[in-house]
Design a protein around this motif. Structure first.
Motif, mmCIF file in Angstrom:
data_model
loop_
_atom_site.group_PDB
_atom_site.id
_atom_site.type_symbol
_atom_site.label_atom_id
_atom_site.label_comp_id
_atom_site.label_asym_id
_atom_site.label_seq_id
_atom_site.Cartn_x
_atom_site.Cartn_y
_atom_site.Cartn_z
ATOM 1 N N VAL A 487 0.863 -1.173 0.000
ATOM 2 C CA VAL A 487 0.000 0.000 0.000
ATOM 3 C C VAL A 487 0.898 1.221 0.000
ATOM 4 O O VAL A 487 1.681 1.429 0.928
ATOM 5 C CB VAL A 487 -0.925 0.029 1.228
ATOM 6 C CG1 VAL A 487 -1.802 1.291 1.211
ATOM 7 C CG2 VAL A 487 -1.798 -1.208 1.277
ATOM 8 N N LYS A 488 0.810 2.022 -1.052
ATOM 9 C CA LYS A 488 1.595 3.240 -1.170
ATOM 10 C C LYS A 488 0.666 4.376 -1.566
ATOM 11 O O LYS A 488 -0.218 4.212 -2.411
ATOM 12 C CB LYS A 488 2.682 3.091 -2.245
ATOM 13 C CG LYS A 488 3.774 2.081 -1.914
ATOM 14 C CD LYS A 488 4.779 2.640 -0.923
ATOM 15 C CE LYS A 488 5.951 1.681 -0.736
ATOM 16 N NZ LYS A 488 6.959 2.209 0.209
ATOM 17 N N GLY A 489 0.848 5.514 -0.975
ATOM 18 C CA GLY A 489 0.020 6.646 -1.351
ATOM 19 C C GLY A 489 0.397 7.913 -0.611
ATOM 20 O O GLY A 489 0.899 7.855 0.515
ATOM 21 N N GLN A 490 0.197 9.019 -1.272
ATOM 22 C CA GLN A 490 0.353 10.337 -0.653
ATOM 23 C C GLN A 490 -0.940 11.088 -0.942
ATOM 24 O O GLN A 490 -1.122 11.656 -2.011
ATOM 25 C CB GLN A 490 1.577 11.074 -1.224
ATOM 26 C CG GLN A 490 1.892 12.354 -0.482
ATOM 27 C CD GLN A 490 3.249 12.916 -0.886
ATOM 28 O OE1 GLN A 490 4.107 12.187 -1.397
ATOM 29 N NE2 GLN A 490 3.445 14.196 -0.660
ATOM 30 N N LEU A 491 -1.844 11.056 0.032
ATOM 31 C CA LEU A 491 -3.213 11.465 -0.211
ATOM 32 C C LEU A 491 -3.519 12.788 0.481
ATOM 33 O O LEU A 491 -3.020 13.073 1.568
ATOM 34 C CB LEU A 491 -4.187 10.399 0.315
ATOM 35 C CG LEU A 491 -3.913 8.959 -0.110
ATOM 36 C CD1 LEU A 491 -4.940 8.026 0.508
ATOM 37 C CD2 LEU A 491 -3.914 8.838 -1.627
ATOM 38 N N SER A 492 -4.349 13.562 -0.184
ATOM 39 C CA SER A 492 -4.803 14.823 0.376
ATOM 40 C C SER A 492 -6.290 14.974 0.060
ATOM 41 O O SER A 492 -6.705 14.791 -1.084
ATOM 42 C CB SER A 492 -4.018 16.006 -0.205
ATOM 43 O OG SER A 492 -4.496 17.232 0.310
ATOM 44 N N LEU A 493 -7.060 15.256 1.101
ATOM 45 C CA LEU A 493 -8.498 15.441 0.911
ATOM 46 C C LEU A 493 -8.909 16.733 1.603
ATOM 47 O O LEU A 493 -8.730 16.900 2.805
ATOM 48 C CB LEU A 493 -9.275 14.261 1.490
ATOM 49 C CG LEU A 493 -10.796 14.234 1.259
ATOM 50 C CD1 LEU A 493 -11.318 12.801 1.218
ATOM 51 C CD2 LEU A 493 -11.549 15.001 2.345
ATOM 52 N N ARG A 608 -11.112 5.915 1.018
ATOM 53 C CA ARG A 608 -9.790 5.322 0.770
ATOM 54 C C ARG A 608 -9.910 3.848 0.415
ATOM 55 O O ARG A 608 -10.528 3.063 1.123
ATOM 56 C CB ARG A 608 -8.910 5.482 2.016
ATOM 57 C CG ARG A 608 -7.433 5.332 1.711
ATOM 58 C CD ARG A 608 -6.600 5.601 2.935
ATOM 59 N NE ARG A 608 -6.534 4.445 3.827
ATOM 60 C CZ ARG A 608 -5.855 4.424 4.971
ATOM 61 N NH1 ARG A 608 -5.200 5.499 5.359
ATOM 62 N NH2 ARG A 608 -5.843 3.349 5.715
ATOM 63 N N THR A 609 -9.306 3.451 -0.689
ATOM 64 C CA THR A 609 -9.368 2.076 -1.184
ATOM 65 C C THR A 609 -8.313 1.221 -0.493
ATOM 66 O O THR A 609 -7.422 1.720 0.201
ATOM 67 C CB THR A 609 -9.149 2.034 -2.698
ATOM 68 O OG1 THR A 609 -7.801 2.424 -2.991
ATOM 69 C CG2 THR A 609 -10.109 2.970 -3.427
ATOM 70 N N PHE A 610 -8.404 -0.101 -0.724
ATOM 71 C CA PHE A 610 -7.402 -1.017 -0.173
ATOM 72 C C PHE A 610 -6.008 -0.711 -0.698
ATOM 73 O O PHE A 610 -5.006 -0.948 -0.014
ATOM 74 C CB PHE A 610 -7.768 -2.466 -0.516
ATOM 75 C CG PHE A 610 -8.977 -2.968 0.209
ATOM 76 C CD1 PHE A 610 -9.120 -2.819 1.570
ATOM 77 C CD2 PHE A 610 -9.996 -3.601 -0.474
ATOM 78 C CE1 PHE A 610 -10.235 -3.288 2.252
ATOM 79 C CE2 PHE A 610 -11.123 -4.080 0.178
ATOM 80 C CZ PHE A 610 -11.240 -3.913 1.550
ATOM 81 N N ALA A 611 -5.929 -0.202 -1.927
ATOM 82 C CA ALA A 611 -4.627 0.083 -2.535
ATOM 83 C C ALA A 611 -4.052 1.415 -2.090
ATOM 84 O O ALA A 611 -2.955 1.786 -2.516
ATOM 85 C CB ALA A 611 -4.756 0.058 -4.060
ATOM 86 N N GLY A 612 -4.772 2.155 -1.251
ATOM 87 C CA GLY A 612 -4.241 3.416 -0.752
ATOM 88 C C GLY A 612 -4.532 4.595 -1.650
ATOM 89 O O GLY A 612 -3.772 5.568 -1.645
ATOM 90 N N ARG A 666 -9.802 -1.958 13.327
ATOM 91 C CA ARG A 666 -9.640 -1.180 12.100
ATOM 92 C C ARG A 666 -10.692 -1.588 11.079
ATOM 93 O O ARG A 666 -10.870 -2.767 10.792
ATOM 94 C CB ARG A 666 -8.248 -1.364 11.504
ATOM 95 C CG ARG A 666 -8.036 -0.531 10.246
ATOM 96 C CD ARG A 666 -6.614 -0.576 9.757
ATOM 97 N NE ARG A 666 -6.213 -1.876 9.276
ATOM 98 C CZ ARG A 666 -5.225 -2.096 8.411
ATOM 99 N NH1 ARG A 666 -4.518 -1.080 7.955
ATOM 100 N NH2 ARG A 666 -4.917 -3.312 8.026
ATOM 101 N N THR A 667 -11.391 -0.607 10.556
ATOM 102 C CA THR A 667 -12.397 -0.845 9.527
ATOM 103 C C THR A 667 -11.805 -0.459 8.177
ATOM 104 O O THR A 667 -11.376 0.680 7.986
ATOM 105 C CB THR A 667 -13.665 -0.023 9.801
ATOM 106 O OG1 THR A 667 -14.149 -0.328 11.117
ATOM 107 C CG2 THR A 667 -14.745 -0.339 8.781
ATOM 108 N N ARG A 668 -11.777 -1.417 7.251
ATOM 109 C CA ARG A 668 -11.237 -1.174 5.912
ATOM 110 C C ARG A 668 -12.375 -1.261 4.906
ATOM 111 O O ARG A 668 -13.033 -2.290 4.763
ATOM 112 C CB ARG A 668 -10.146 -2.195 5.574
ATOM 113 C CG ARG A 668 -8.979 -2.184 6.553
ATOM 114 C CD ARG A 668 -7.859 -3.093 6.103
ATOM 115 N NE ARG A 668 -7.190 -2.582 4.919
ATOM 116 C CZ ARG A 668 -6.167 -3.208 4.313
ATOM 117 N NH1 ARG A 668 -5.743 -4.368 4.775
ATOM 118 N NH2 ARG A 668 -5.607 -2.688 3.254
ATOM 119 N N TYR A 669 -12.607 -0.152 4.213
ATOM 120 C CA TYR A 669 -13.724 -0.050 3.283
ATOM 121 C C TYR A 669 -13.297 -0.418 1.863
ATOM 122 O O TYR A 669 -12.149 -0.193 1.462
ATOM 123 C CB TYR A 669 -14.289 1.371 3.292
ATOM 124 C CG TYR A 669 -15.003 1.732 4.569
ATOM 125 C CD1 TYR A 669 -16.363 1.471 4.719
ATOM 126 C CD2 TYR A 669 -14.316 2.311 5.636
ATOM 127 C CE1 TYR A 669 -17.023 1.787 5.898
ATOM 128 C CE2 TYR A 669 -14.970 2.631 6.813
ATOM 129 C CZ TYR A 669 -16.319 2.367 6.932
ATOM 130 O OH TYR A 669 -16.965 2.671 8.100
#
Length: 878
Positions: A487-493, A608-612, A666-669
């Protein structure tokens, strides 16, 4: 001309008094000048006002300057006295009214009855003194809330997830950290039990004034200090302290601080190692009475959760009596999670008139979370000898698999949530509508608007490698190493949300006098049961009907979704009677129905997905609720305080569901609205003084909740013998036929068919200083499946959860002992408790750890919860 000018000036001088209100007050007494309580005071102006005298015989109400007021003093079926007053530009004290009444009047004051539009208030007990005490623990033992993990303060309600519950403290909406994976990391709840004065909880069907969640509302009110008080609690798990004080008549404050280190408790987990959890927080509430009609409040909270753990070994036995295995891991590395949260809120509550309430709120929440770990585990799966006649019984006879896994993460999240909102209530009508003062109405409208700004920055970097018997999984036909999960990501919301509500509440009641009632009941005379008929005339009795109609609307900028959710609640209080102490009395009973739409706009984790990555197209999860129930008060065992029995049936239909999986807490959607679901069931609760003076609670729930994912069909493979092939297990794995399976509705992660809870309190007869508190929770097994994110496989069941916690308290200041000594001189309460957690030592399973060998065969290793532990706790209050 001069006269006209003088008249005009006189009228201008009177303008400030137009519409001005003043206070009218007085006192009702008998011939001996003793105050008379519960006399209804009714006026004739505008909407008829109604109030009643207090225990000192005093009454008060507001009137408009210039009015002529006729005051009627009313009780039972007659007007006892009438007074006429002219309201001038100053407060008026009416001369004492002497009424010809012997003794006190027993009158039901309609306007002062329980508000049918408020959610249920739970009996306030000493929450700190119950084993593993806390508000959330109290909820899971006594209400529809359920938790199968004693290490967390999270709970789910009627098939919902942990994220579907609203929590308010003094009107402020509060939040939790976002990255928490396990209960061990979680720390403490926002709610400080030492500061709580009331707890209100709804398991569904709540009105439009509450926010946009699918499952429940918890509304906490903190104390309003009237004098200086303090408390302290110390145990093997940590310490707590609080101080409250009123400085004059216009300012008061509460401050509380807590420190907890759960290492002693966590050392009972199967995974052994160096646990070093340090959690602490501080909380402050200040109230300023700016005027008699305006209160300004400030709430501040800071929390630091620092969880450090260096695992060493884990050994777990699992399987059956005929097929037993042992799983052992040797660890290297460590993990550290750190959550720092800050919350600040300010409110201004203004009551400009008797009929109008205006509340203004502003809050800001910031969380800075860090999750670092590098943990390597080398594991062995051994088969155990199960034949008791053999010398090797219980020993390892075969090594079934060896392997290594390496988990790595460098995750950081920073989030800031800003809220500005306003709520208001305007009373339209409140009083009697006929000359006989028998028909009463109350109508009010409420409204609110909220602006929320979300700002999330999330840096994700985690991966997992599995090496089984020298082969990395998954295996690919190349020379490159492929990680099991990355899982890799640099997320901004950045998003804003605007919501509002409008609500109308109406109450209609009808009072009747001199009602003939007859009842037949059973009683014991000299040990013999006999039927007795009794007839009586009820002096007065009231039936009441209440209805609330509201709608919520909102808009979320990130997914550009607009929604409307109408809601309706109905309450009916009939005239019902029962026999108490050989006489007929009114039975307190009500029936209630709630229905409407409940939408939950997605928050950060739902996007947010499983893949980040972030899926901006995720919409609100939507549901239709129908809830019907009844509250019945009844008398038993000659107790002065009645028992209460509550029953509720419910049905929920959900669409645009965002499926999820739960790993510990932890809840993963899935970050897709690709499912429909339903939930239905029944909740039964009873509480009362099974032991005189002490509340005891029992609850039972039956639930079924399932969901159907779109396009979740899968293929099954069959060999030449027609047997379904289970790859890695079947002997013949040559495919000769296939079949496409449509799984349909499958259990949701919180589908717990049956739950039972109890909070039992008792005292030692003849030695009341010693009391016992027992918390019991039972729940049937939850669904689970292999860790491949294929929901249709999650149909296996964990074993049932059963836990008993017991506390034995010694009260140094019990009322039945002599009032002397150190504790009586310095404290109001002093208790020493000895607690036993998990009294029966049951191995409760939280989840399964899946281990795969090179042949593809999976082993589901149970992750057990805490074992039996002892705790010593001292509570002092002054």
């Amino acid at each position: 001309m001069r006269h006209y000018i003088l008249v005009l000036l006189f009228m201008l001088l009177q303008l400030p008094s137009f519409g001005q209100t003043v206070k009218i007050s007085g006192r009702c007494v008998d011939k001996k000048n003793n105050p008379i309580e519960s006399v209804n005071i009714v006026t004739n102006k505008g909407i008829p006002l109604t109030t009643s005298t207090d225990k000192d015989g005093i009454y008060a109400f507001e009137a408009v300057v210039g009015d002529t007021i006729i005051i009627k003093y009313f009780a039972a079926d007659e007007v006892l006295e009438t007074r006429k007053v002219i309201v001038k530009n100053q407060d008026l004290v009416v001369k004492d009214v002497v009424l010809k009444i012997v003794g006190q009047i027993e009158v039901e004051v309609i306007s002062d009855r329980e508000d049918p539009f408020e959610i249920i208030e739970l009996p306030l007990i000493d929450v700190q003194n119950i084993p593993m005490g806390g508000v959330e623990k109290y909820l899971t033992l006594t209400t529809a809330a359920v938790s199968n993990n004693e290490l967390t303060t999270n709970y789910n309600v009627r098939g919902g997830s942990y994220d579907e519950n609203l929590v308010y403290v003094n009107g402020f909406n509060v939040y939790r950290p976002f990255l928490t994976r396990s209960g061990q990391q979680e720390g403490m709840s926002f709610i400080n039990s030492a500061l709580v004065s009331s707890i209100q909880f709804s398991g569904g069907g709540f009105s439009a004034e509450y926010g946009d969640k699918l499952s429940s509302v918890l509304d906490i009110t903190y104390k309003t200090p009237t004098k200086t008080k303090a408390s302290a609690m110390a145990s093997l798990l940590g310490v707590e302290a609080h101080v409250e004080q009123a400085l004059g008549s216009r300012f008061n404050y509460l401050v509380g601080a807590r420190y907890r280190s759960n290492g002693y408790l966590l050392n009972s987990l199967p995974t052994k190692g160096a646990y070093n959890p340090v959690f602490w927080d501080a909380q402050l509430l200040m109230n300023f009475d700016l005027t008699e009609k305006m209160v300004f409040s400030v709430l501040g909270h800071f929390s630091s959760n620092n969880y450090r753990f260096a695992p060493q070994t884990q050994e777990t036995d699992f399987g059956t009596a005929n097929e037993a295995y042992t799983f052992k891991i040797y660890f290297d590395g460590q993990e550290q999670t750190k959550f720092q949260t800050m919350y600040g809120g300010a409110s201004l509550k203004w009551k400009p008139t008797k009929k109008l309430n205006l509340d203004f709120y502003a809050t800001i929440f910031n969380t800075n979370e860090r999750e670092y770990y590098d943990v390597q585990g080398q594991y062995f799966i051994n088969e155990l000898e199960t034949d008791p006649s053999k010398e090797e019984y219980g020993d390892s006879i075969d090594v079934l698999g060896v392997g290594t896994f390496l988990n790595h993460a460098r995750n950081k999240l920073n989030a800031t949530i800003l809220n500005v909102y306003h709520n208001g209530v305007l009373e339209l009508k409140n009083g009697f509508t006929n000359d006989d003062f028998t028909k009463f109405q109350n109508h009010a409208i409420g409204w609110g608007v909220n602006y929320q700004q979300d700002d999330f920055y999330d840096l994700l970097s985690e991966w997992k490698m599995i090496d089984s018997a020298g082969y990395s999984l998954p295996q690919v036909p190349t020379d490159h190493l492929t990680l099991f999960e990355t899982v890799k990501g640099q997320l901004s919301l950045k998003s804003f949300r605007v919501t509002s509500f409008a609500q109308w509440n109406g109450i209609w009641s009808n009072k009747k006098f001199k009602i003939p009632v007859s009842k037949t009941y059973k009683r014991k005379v000299d040990g013999v049961k006999e039927k007795v008929s009794i007839a009586d005339t009820i002096v007065e009795s009231v039936a009441k009907f209440a209805m609330s109609v509201g709608v919520r609307q909102g808009y979320t900028s990130y997914n550009e979704e607009l929604f409307f959710t109408p809601r309706v609640t109905l309450n009916f209080y009939p005239r019902v009677y029962m026999v108490q102490n050989d006489r007929i009395v009114r039975r307190n009973i009500n029936f209630h129905v709630g229905t409407g739409l409940y939408y939950q706009p997605p928050f950060y984790r739902e996007f947010r997905t499983f893949a980040g990555q972030l899926n901006q197209n995720v919409l609100a999860q939507k549901s239709f609720h129908f809830i019907a129930g009844s509250d019945v008060y009844f008398n038993m065992w000659e107790r002065e305080v009645p028992f209460k029995f509550t029953a509720e049936v419910y049905y929920k239909y959900l669409w645009d569901v965002n499926p999820y999986e739960i790993d510990n807490v932890r809840t993963r959607y899935y970050a897709e609205n690709n499912a429909t679901a339903y939930a239905y069931g029944i909740d039964l609760n009873v509480h009362g003084q099974f032991v005189p003076g002490i509340e005891t609670f029992f609850k039972m729930g039956i639930l079924q909740t399932k969901e159907n994912l779109n396009n979740d069909q899968y293929t099954e493979y069959y060999n030449a013998a027609g047997e379904r092939i289970i790859f890695g297990y079947s002997e013949d794995q040559v495919v000769v036929d296939t079949a496409v399976i449509l799984p349909g509705f499958i259990p949701r992660p919180t589908d717990q068919i049956f739950t039972f809870g109890a909070l039992v309190q008792d005292q030692m007869p003849g030695f009341e200083r010693l009391s016992v508190q027992m918390g019991l929770h039972f729940g049937t097994g939850l669904p689970y499946g292999p860790p491949d994110f294929n929901r249709h496989k999650d149909t296996l069941r964990l074993k049932s959860y059963f836990r008993v916690d017991v506390g034995m308290s010694y009260d140094f200041l019990h009322e039945n002992v002599k009032k002397k000594g150190f504790f009586y001189k310095h404290f109001d309460d002093a208790m020493l408790s000895f607690e036993v957690f998990n009294l029966l030592g049951i191995n409760n399973v939280l989840s399964k750890q899946w281990v795969q060998d090179v042949s593809g065969k999976y082993y589901a290793i149970p992750n057990y919860l805490t074992q039996r532990r002892f705790n010593l706790k001292l509570i002092l209050r002054m």
